[in-house]
Motif scaffolding. Structure first.
Motif, PDB file in Angstrom:
ATOM      1  N   THR A 412     -12.413   1.080   1.299  1.00  0.00           N
ATOM      2  CA  THR A 412     -11.723   1.875   0.279  1.00  0.00           C
ATOM      3  C   THR A 412     -12.751   2.618  -0.559  1.00  0.00           C
ATOM      4  O   THR A 412     -13.666   2.001  -1.133  1.00  0.00           O
ATOM      5  N   VAL A 413     -12.609   3.922  -0.618  1.00  0.00           N
ATOM      6  CA  VAL A 413     -13.512   4.747  -1.416  1.00  0.00           C
ATOM      7  C   VAL A 413     -13.047   4.800  -2.869  1.00  0.00           C
ATOM      8  O   VAL A 413     -13.835   4.615  -3.799  1.00  0.00           O
ATOM      9  N   MET A 414     -11.773   5.073  -3.081  1.00  0.00           N
ATOM     10  CA  MET A 414     -11.198   5.150  -4.424  1.00  0.00           C
ATOM     11  C   MET A 414      -9.882   4.388  -4.410  1.00  0.00           C
ATOM     12  O   MET A 414      -9.018   4.654  -3.561  1.00  0.00           O
ATOM     13  N   PRO A 415      -9.710   3.395  -5.301  1.00  0.00           N
ATOM     14  CA  PRO A 415      -8.476   2.605  -5.274  1.00  0.00           C
ATOM     15  C   PRO A 415      -7.260   3.447  -5.596  1.00  0.00           C
ATOM     16  O   PRO A 415      -7.352   4.511  -6.217  1.00  0.00           O
ATOM     17  N   GLY A 416      -6.089   2.967  -5.192  1.00  0.00           N
ATOM     18  CA  GLY A 416      -4.838   3.632  -5.494  1.00  0.00           C
ATOM     19  C   GLY A 416      -4.120   2.931  -6.635  1.00  0.00           C
ATOM     20  O   GLY A 416      -4.519   1.843  -7.079  1.00  0.00           O
ATOM     21  N   PHE A 417      -3.056   3.559  -7.110  1.00  0.00           N
ATOM     22  CA  PHE A 417      -2.270   2.991  -8.207  1.00  0.00           C
ATOM     23  C   PHE A 417      -0.789   3.148  -7.890  1.00  0.00           C
ATOM     24  O   PHE A 417      -0.365   4.108  -7.222  1.00  0.00           O
ATOM     25  N   LYS A 418      -0.035   2.195  -8.420  1.00  0.00           N
ATOM     26  CA  LYS A 418       1.408   2.257  -8.315  1.00  0.00           C
ATOM     27  C   LYS A 418       1.993   2.160  -9.713  1.00  0.00           C
ATOM     28  O   LYS A 418       1.742   1.198 -10.443  1.00  0.00           O
ATOM     29  N   VAL A 419       2.764   3.193 -10.099  1.00  0.00           N
ATOM     30  CA  VAL A 419       3.399   3.242 -11.415  1.00  0.00           C
ATOM     31  C   VAL A 419       4.901   3.307 -11.172  1.00  0.00           C
ATOM     32  O   VAL A 419       5.451   4.370 -10.880  1.00  0.00           O
ATOM     33  N   CYS A 421       7.971   3.548  -9.295  1.00  0.00           N
ATOM     34  CA  CYS A 421       8.226   4.010  -7.928  1.00  0.00           C
ATOM     35  C   CYS A 421       7.216   5.063  -7.463  1.00  0.00           C
ATOM     36  O   CYS A 421       7.290   5.531  -6.319  1.00  0.00           O
ATOM     37  N   THR A 422       6.303   5.453  -8.339  1.00  0.00           N
ATOM     38  CA  THR A 422       5.307   6.477  -8.005  1.00  0.00           C
ATOM     39  C   THR A 422       4.056   5.812  -7.449  1.00  0.00           C
ATOM     40  O   THR A 422       3.532   4.859  -8.049  1.00  0.00           O
ATOM     41  N   VAL A 423       3.592   6.308  -6.320  1.00  0.00           N
ATOM     42  CA  VAL A 423       2.399   5.769  -5.673  1.00  0.00           C
ATOM     43  C   VAL A 423       1.320   6.846  -5.631  1.00  0.00           C
ATOM     44  O   VAL A 423       1.551   7.950  -5.119  1.00  0.00           O
ATOM     45  N   ILE A 424       0.177   6.521  -6.199  1.00  0.00           N
ATOM     46  CA  ILE A 424      -1.008   7.383  -6.076  1.00  0.00           C
ATOM     47  C   ILE A 424      -1.839   6.792  -4.950  1.00  0.00           C
ATOM     48  O   ILE A 424      -2.397   5.687  -5.076  1.00  0.00           O
ATOM     49  N   ARG A 425      -1.921   7.485  -3.834  1.00  0.00           N
ATOM     50  CA  ARG A 425      -2.548   6.939  -2.641  1.00  0.00           C
ATOM     51  C   ARG A 425      -4.041   6.677  -2.858  1.00  0.00           C
ATOM     52  O   ARG A 425      -4.741   7.453  -3.517  1.00  0.00           O
ATOM     53  N   CYS A 426      -4.512   5.576  -2.303  1.00  0.00           N
ATOM     54  CA  CYS A 426      -5.937   5.276  -2.376  1.00  0.00           C
ATOM     55  C   CYS A 426      -6.669   6.091  -1.302  1.00  0.00           C
ATOM     56  O   CYS A 426      -6.083   6.471  -0.276  1.00  0.00           O
ATOM     57  N   ARG A 427      -7.929   6.326  -1.552  1.00  0.00           N
ATOM     58  CA  ARG A 427      -8.744   7.110  -0.624  1.00  0.00           C
ATOM     59  C   ARG A 427      -9.628   6.166   0.166  1.00  0.00           C
ATOM     60  O   ARG A 427     -10.364   5.351  -0.413  1.00  0.00           O
ATOM     61  N   VAL A 428      -9.543   6.284   1.468  1.00  0.00           N
ATOM     62  CA  VAL A 428     -10.244   5.353   2.353  1.00  0.00           C
ATOM     63  C   VAL A 428     -11.090   6.132   3.346  1.00  0.00           C
ATOM     64  O   VAL A 428     -10.813   7.295   3.648  1.00  0.00           O
ATOM     65  N   TYR A 429     -12.146   5.432   3.828  1.00  0.00           N
ATOM     66  CA  TYR A 429     -12.941   6.003   4.918  1.00  0.00           C
ATOM     67  C   TYR A 429     -12.451   5.379   6.210  1.00  0.00           C
ATOM     68  O   TYR A 429     -12.395   4.143   6.345  1.00  0.00           O
ATOM     69  N   LEU A 430     -12.071   6.231   7.153  1.00  0.00           N
ATOM     70  CA  LEU A 430     -11.494   5.765   8.411  1.00  0.00           C
ATOM     71  C   LEU A 430     -12.573   5.569   9.458  1.00  0.00           C
ATOM     72  O   LEU A 430     -13.530   6.343   9.563  1.00  0.00           O
ATOM     73  N   SER A 431     -12.389   4.492  10.243  1.00  0.00           N
ATOM     74  CA  SER A 431     -13.299   4.175  11.330  1.00  0.00           C
ATOM     75  C   SER A 431     -12.480   3.956  12.588  1.00  0.00           C
ATOM     76  O   SER A 431     -11.353   3.444  12.526  1.00  0.00           O
TER      77      SER A 431
END
Length: 438
Positions: A412-419, A421-431
């Motif tokens: 995970t590069v940047m964590p996500g948040f849930k407020v 019913c609103t979801v701020i997606r986390c930023r991940v590095y894919l492998s």
């Protein structure tokens, strides 16, 4: 014969050096009495004394073609003389204007140089006009010259009338376009106001006087992610200069992660700072008490120094000691003065610490607003090896592919948040998925 010789010698080049010859007075003789058959010497022809002139009669003399030519030459000579005097005067003025132009250069004065240059150009133009006038002065004695001049005047008058008609046409077009211009200026003013408000917002102008909102939190999330990315890039630059190994234990790297490019390891550094700045159990310095004051400053460091012992100031000191380990600081600066100064309760004014404070302000604001939302914002991470799901994740960097089942989360590069019913997606590095590992 004498008149012919003088006429031949009066050329444009010779006349400038023989002004005295131009100034000679040409006299016209007086006719003798009718009874005298033969003119006498010059002394008797002119009447000699006053007594002799008493019995002489003066008769009008019919001017012949030769005399007319002589008079024409005399008038032309006087015109030439006047033009030459004016030309010499203009040349003198040209010299003075040139000297003034040179004087304006020492000392260098742009305003005086502009004035002197305009004056020199004006005198030079006047001199050129006089030169052309002198070259064409012979045409004045031509009987057809007035007709030619009238023809030229008429041509110019016709041209002036055409230009005036064009001016009237342009004026009417300006009148038609004026409302459009006013409307465009009004729209430009509205756009400038929007740009100013946007720029002010980008510089960190947030307020919670009217309460926090999900929109404010999402905006702070984007700004926090950008500032963490910028600081990670700044640290990588320092590491390259100092020779510090980014692969040390400070930035743990999962051995199962397969990087598409070597440069993608920078996301590990970014993930490290995001984790340090946003995670933590202590929340006594996470408060909205000084939020409006801290976020009202354009310069984050000025906000910090306005109250060094505020909640934000204590947050910066605590996070710096964790985010920047001793090995990193010693490699970058050759000493631990930054750490010692921060531990003693100060805030360093160095470029490195100010960059850190810029990142820390948005991270602090994000956490403060997250704790104040109702319902409260909940932060979440995605573990390594989890299948990618775009409902809760987004790739950093973005991948242009539809075969998402072949990718899993590296970290995970940047964590996500849930407020709510609103979801701020986390930023991940894919492998790429290794079948043997899953």
């Amino acid at each position: 014969m004498e008149a012919t010789t003088r006429k031949a010698s009066r050329t444009p080049s010779g006349l400038l050096f023989r002004i005295s010859d131009i100034c000679k007075v040409h006299s016209v003789g007086v006719a003798p009495t009718v009874r005298e058959k033969k003119p006498k010497a010059d002394s008797t022809a002119t009447g000699g004394s006053s007594e002799d002139g008493a019995h002489l009669k003066v008769h009008p003399r019919q001017v012949s073609s030769d005399s007319s030519e002589c008079l024409s030459e005399t008038s032309s000579a006087r015109c030439e003389e006047a033009v030459v005097d004016k030309l010499l005067e203009s040349i003198s003025g040209l010299k003075v204007a040139y000297v003034n132009l040179q004087q304006a250069l020492m000392p260098y004065d742009p305003e005086e140089i502009m004035i002197a240059d305009e004056r020199f150009a004006s005198v030079l133009e006047e001199t050129a006009e006089l030169k052309d006038l002198y070259v064409n002065v012979k045409e004045w004695s031509n009987p057809r010259y007035p007709y030619h001049l009238n023809s030229r005047i008429q041509e110019h008058q016709n041209l002036v009338m055409e230009l005036q008609a064009d001016i009237c046409k342009k004026d009417s077009q300006i009148g038609w376009l004026r409302p459009e211009l006013d409307e465009l200026e009004r729209k430009n003013m509205e756009l400038e106001e929007k740009i100013d408000r946007s720029a002010l917002c980008r510089e960190g102008s947030f307020t919670v006087r009217r309460g926090v909102s999900t929109e404010m939190f999402m905006d702070l999330y984007e700004r926090s992610a950008n500032c963490i990315h910028d600081f990670a890039k700044f640290v990588i630059g320092w590491a390259k200069v100092s020779g510090w190994n980014l692969g040390q234990s400070t930035f743990p790297i999962d051995s199962h992660v397969v990087y598409e490019r070597k440069a993608d390891k920078k996301y590990v550094v970014e993930a490290y700072f995001a984790c340090v700045m946003l995670m933590g159990d202590r929340e006594d310095y996470i408060s909205l008490d000084s939020f409006d004051c801290i976020m009202s400053f354009r310069d984050p460091f000025d906000a910090l120094m306005s109250d060094p012992d505020s909640n934000f100031g204590r947050y910066c000191r605590a996070k710096y000691l964790v985010a920047v380990p001793q090995s990193m600081e010693d490699s970058f600066f050759g000493n631990l003065d930054h750490r010692a100064f921060v531990e003693s309760g100060g805030h360093s004014r160095t470029q490195f610490y100010q960059k850190f404070v810029k990142m820390a302000r948005y991270a602090w604001a994000l956490r403060a607003v997250a704790c104040s939302l109702n319902p409260r914002a909940e932060m979440f991470y995605v573990n390594s090896g989890v299948q990618f799901r775009k409902e809760h994740m987004e790739s950093a960097p973005a991948k242009m592919t539809t075969e998402e089942e072949k990718f899993s989360v590296g970290f995970t590069v940047m964590p996500g948040f849930k407020v709510g019913c609103t979801v701020i997606r986390c930023r991940v590095y894919l492998s790429k998925v290794n079948a043997m590992d899953f």
